[in-house]
Design an enzyme around this catalytic site. Structure first.
Site, PDB file in Angstrom:
ATOM      1  N   SER A 280       0.886  -1.312   0.123  1.00  0.00           N
ATOM      2  CA  SER A 280      -0.032  -0.025  -0.005  1.00  0.00           C
ATOM      3  C   SER A 280       0.873   1.255   0.065  1.00  0.00           C
ATOM      4  O   SER A 280       1.710   1.470  -0.823  1.00  0.00           O
ATOM      5  CB  SER A 280      -0.981   0.031   1.229  1.00  0.00           C
ATOM      6  OG  SER A 280      -1.780   0.940   1.030  1.00  0.00           O
TER       7      SER A 280
ATOM      8  N   GLU B 117      -1.226  -3.548  -8.121  1.00  0.00           N
ATOM      9  CA  GLU B 117      -2.320  -3.587  -7.175  1.00  0.00           C
ATOM     10  C   GLU B 117      -3.043  -2.440  -6.864  1.00  0.00           C
ATOM     11  O   GLU B 117      -2.420  -1.314  -6.553  1.00  0.00           O
ATOM     12  CB  GLU B 117      -2.268  -4.685  -6.067  1.00  0.00           C
ATOM     13  CG  GLU B 117      -1.352  -4.071  -5.081  1.00  0.00           C
ATOM     14  CD  GLU B 117      -2.032  -3.048  -4.091  1.00  0.00           C
ATOM     15  OE1 GLU B 117      -3.333  -3.210  -3.747  1.00  0.00           O
ATOM     16  OE2 GLU B 117      -1.332  -2.503  -3.405  1.00  0.00           O
TER      17      GLU B 117
ATOM     18  N   HIS C 249      -4.623  -5.814  -1.479  1.00  0.00           N
ATOM     19  CA  HIS C 249      -5.529  -5.538  -0.377  1.00  0.00           C
ATOM     20  C   HIS C 249      -6.583  -6.637  -0.142  1.00  0.00           C
ATOM     21  O   HIS C 249      -7.735  -6.340  -0.227  1.00  0.00           O
ATOM     22  CB  HIS C 249      -6.067  -4.128  -0.433  1.00  0.00           C
ATOM     23  CG  HIS C 249      -5.225  -2.919  -0.316  1.00  0.00           C
ATOM     24  ND1 HIS C 249      -4.165  -2.735  -1.271  1.00  0.00           N
ATOM     25  CD2 HIS C 249      -5.318  -2.059   0.767  1.00  0.00           C
ATOM     26  CE1 HIS C 249      -3.299  -1.628  -1.045  1.00  0.00           C
ATOM     27  NE2 HIS C 249      -3.989  -1.195   0.197  1.00  0.00           N
TER      28      HIS C 249
END
Length: 323
Positions: free
Chosen positions: A103, A207, A277
């Site tokens: 992230s 992602e 995630h």
């Protein structure tokens, strides 16, 4: 016993319990766990003000733990990039510290590649976050076994490959290059800055979460138009969930978005990478030289394992590949 430090480089921890739960579970896995002194600091939506979080990064780099595992993502590392002592951070990697997370941590991991000396490729690990992956209560689902075991194997130096199922159409594809990437939004935000790595002939993985397919397409097209996608051997897409359909979509989906990008680049774009995630995620060595092989719909990404002595490997967590 491998030393592991938990710290908060970006978003604030609303509660201390998940961090304490993660520390206990990681200790049970054989790590010698310490929690950074500022891990529970709070300033607006951040885990302490910028100076506090920057000091924590430098403090951990100087302490040289075997593993530096971020407590959570969120937002905040972008604020720190211009002030980071990159020589100090790179030296910590040379001395064996593995900076692990995903992230928002992608900006730190990409920055390490961007600021490395020519010919050197520091390896950090895209992987779990302490609170998200090790701090859930049993009522919330606890710890995912694949995520846990892959993390332990990676941190022991034994992990050397991951496998996944992808779409048809990439049979016999082979590629070799630097494995790099992370969160799509974070990576795209670094374009044009000194913190964006100039990697040619690499294997790029991406992602994101809570981004509608049109936003995913727009960011991928930005990378394509900037020449980034065309410079890679292959692109691997992980999970892009959490978004909501719109009545304006009219049949437009994530698949539509990916096809639009594929039509504009010769670089193979594969889906299905078990990363993002999501609860079940693999670990990926950012900066390592990796090889991609596809047979039928089965894809394997492999790299040279470290194979150094580590008591974690004798703790009963070594297992086969193909997570």
């Amino acid at each position: 016993m491998s030393s592991l430090t938990l710290y908060t480089p970006a978003g604030v921890l609303a509660q201390a319990q998940p961090l304490k739960r993660a520390a206990k579970r990681l200790g049970a896995l054989g790590f010698e766990v310490s929690i950074d002194e500022a891990a529970l600091a709070k300033h607006q939506r951040f885990g302490g003000d910028d100076e506090t979080r920057l000091a924590a990064l430098h403090r951990i780099a100087k302490a040289k733990p075997d593993v530096a595992l971020a407590s959570r993502g969120g937002y905040g590392l972008t604020r720190l990039l211009d002030g980071i002592d990159w020589k100090l951070m790179l030296k910590s990697v040379e001395r064996g510290t593995r900076w692990v997370g995903q992230s928002d941590l992608s900006s730190l991991q990409l920055g390490l590649l961007a600021h490395a000396k020519s010919g050197h490729s520091p390896v950090s690990w895209a992987g779990p976050l302490a609170c998200d992956d090790f701090g859930r209560s049993e009522e919330e689902g606890g710890v995912d076994e694949v995520t846990r075991d892959c993390f332990v194997e990676a941190m022991s130096g034994a992990l050397e490959a991951i496998g996944f199922r992808t779409e048809a159409g990439f049979e016999e594809l082979e590629a070799r290059g630097t494995l790099w990437g992370g969160n799509l939004c974070v990576l795209t935000s670094l374009l044009g800055t000194p913190h964006f790595p100039q990697i040619k002939g690499g294997i790029l993985f991406l992602e994101d979460v809570n981004e509608h397919p049109y936003r995913v397409e727009r960011m991928l097209l930005q990378l394509q138009q900037a020449g980034v996608l065309g410079a890679q051997k292959a692109v691997l897409l992980g999970d892009f969930g959490g978004w909501r359909k719109s009545p304006l979509d009219r049949g437009y989906t994530l698949k539509s978005a990916i096809e639009a990008v594929r039509s504009r680049t010769k670089t193979p774009i594969l889906t299905g990478l078990p990363f993002g995630h999501v609860r079940t995620k693999v670990c990926l060595p950012i900066g390592a030289t990796a090889e991609l092989y596809v047979q039928g719909r089965n894809a394997i990404v492999g790299w040279a394992a470290e194979h150094h002595h580590d008591p974690l490997r004798e703790h009963g967590h070594e297992h086969g590949h193909g997570h």
